[in-house]
Design an enzyme around this catalytic site. Sequence first.
Site, mmCIF file in Angstrom:
data_model
loop_
_atom_site.group_PDB
_atom_site.id
_atom_site.type_symbol
_atom_site.label_atom_id
_atom_site.label_comp_id
_atom_site.label_asym_id
_atom_site.label_seq_id
_atom_site.Cartn_x
_atom_site.Cartn_y
_atom_site.Cartn_z
ATOM 1 N N HIS A 67 41.809 28.356 53.447
ATOM 2 C CA HIS A 67 40.821 27.099 53.487
ATOM 3 C C HIS A 67 39.541 27.395 52.922
ATOM 4 C CE1 HIS A 67 43.138 25.965 57.112
ATOM 5 N NE2 HIS A 67 42.945 26.818 57.602
ATOM 6 N N ASP A 105 51.671 28.746 57.146
ATOM 7 C CA ASP A 105 50.673 28.853 58.198
ATOM 8 C C ASP A 105 50.748 27.368 58.914
ATOM 9 O OD1 ASP A 105 47.851 30.360 58.564
ATOM 10 O OD2 ASP A 105 47.865 28.487 59.014
ATOM 11 N N ASP A 116 50.653 32.463 62.678
ATOM 12 C CA ASP A 116 50.254 31.330 63.635
ATOM 13 C C ASP A 116 51.180 30.288 63.590
ATOM 14 O OD1 ASP A 116 49.538 30.021 61.261
ATOM 15 O OD2 ASP A 116 47.213 29.838 61.959
#
Length: 443
Positions: free
Chosen positions: A137, A172, A261
């Site tokens: 990110h 992810d 995740d």
Amino acid sequence: MSSKRKVSYYYDPEIGNYYYGHGHPMKPHRVRMAHGLIVRYGLHERMQVLKPVPLSEEIMQSFHTREYIEFLKNVTPENQDRYSKEVRNFSFVNDCPVFERIFEYCQSYTGGSVGGAVRLNHGLSDIVINWAGGLHHAKKSEASGFCYINDIVLAILELLKYHHRVLYIDIDVHHGDGVEEAFLTSDRCLTISFHKHGGDFFPGTGDLDEVGVGNGKYFSVNVPLEDGIDDDSYEDLFKPIMTRVMEQYQPSAIVLQSGADSIAGDKLGVFNLSNRGHAACHKFMASFGVPMLVLGGGGYKIKNVARLWAYETGCLLGCEDQMQEDLPPNEFYEYFAPDYSLHINSIPSMENKNKRENLDKLRTAVLQNLSYIKPVGASFQGKATDALTAQAASGTISRQKHPRSRLVTPADYHLVSRGPEASSTREEQECDDHDFDEDASSQ
Ligand code: V1D
Ligand code: CA
């Protein structure tokens, strides 16, 4: 085939001691737990174990701004009040707190990823693993979603010095927005992210119609998904889409961000994959025999993160079938209660909100967009193509224009050992966290 490939693995014994703070879900300790399992399964004996060399500020500035790096280098929990303007402007709040030795932490995980890229460039490894990396990110001058330095962008820039086309795959549960944005206008890096999209799920970008800009049109691929996707549905998308990507794009290097995740039961994620379903993506991509950099990412139920990444290390080594289901004794054994087992199952009661008809439409739409990618070679016939958007490229990206950007050499990345490594003892810091603490006796 993957069992014959030379695998290198980066691990910094200090990584588990970095701490985002009380109540923060991101726990670098999970990388130490994964390493503990990797060693107890004897996987370290089948690969080269390397300690990352801290990445220099100069190489960080290949993507990030000088001002941003200066701030990151100088800010501490004690002096951050003096930097209130930068703290706000660079978004070092809430998700991205200032913590002790934050810059060293960034140097460590980026050192592994860029070091891995250098090794692949020089044919020193076929597959490089850095579970501490994958912080997808981070932006040019903004921290975001627990990420400060975008090690993935830096590693891809390094790969682009030797490879015409680099493929970036992100599994992810969150959209890989920072990497997509950095290469939005480039046809030299195709980015593809599979993620939850909708509602107020972070970061909010990554819809199907985000396909890239200018020269990069159709080289950004997004696969937005609903809650509860299971192994079969995921595979029915991943394999045909990635097959088409490999046929159309023919990359000579792959970067796989393996955020944990997306596994069932994650504390922030909403998918329902088993570890076998997640690892199937690794096995499938490794089967193409293209040099591959494998990175970590998110993952907030830390006992699952450790089990997943240890298992995926085994898959990349081609020895996963030799990993016993009962976890071997290890220094974090109590975290793995109550089952103390390797595999992570999907949750049978969880609804898969991705309906067959919608998945079929999604696959068709993605494959349609991929058909617009120009035939291999046509996009690299003597034409100077920027690796980054004009905005992102104001740092140093070209070897010709900025020869000093190639300061990293294979010799910089030291071999740590081929034998068992002593892991640090469990830190007190892991026990003080309520919301996101891993209670060894729970779940
Ligand atoms: F629950 C929390 C407790 C403390 C601090 C942060 C959080 C938290 C949970 N989810 N923060 C989030 C996400 N942030 C928001 C913000 C609310 N604002 C309007 C935005 O929803 C961020 C989730 C980050 C996910 C990171 C990642 O898993 O993708 C990752 N990948 O590599 C490294 C991290
Ligand atoms: Ca993703």
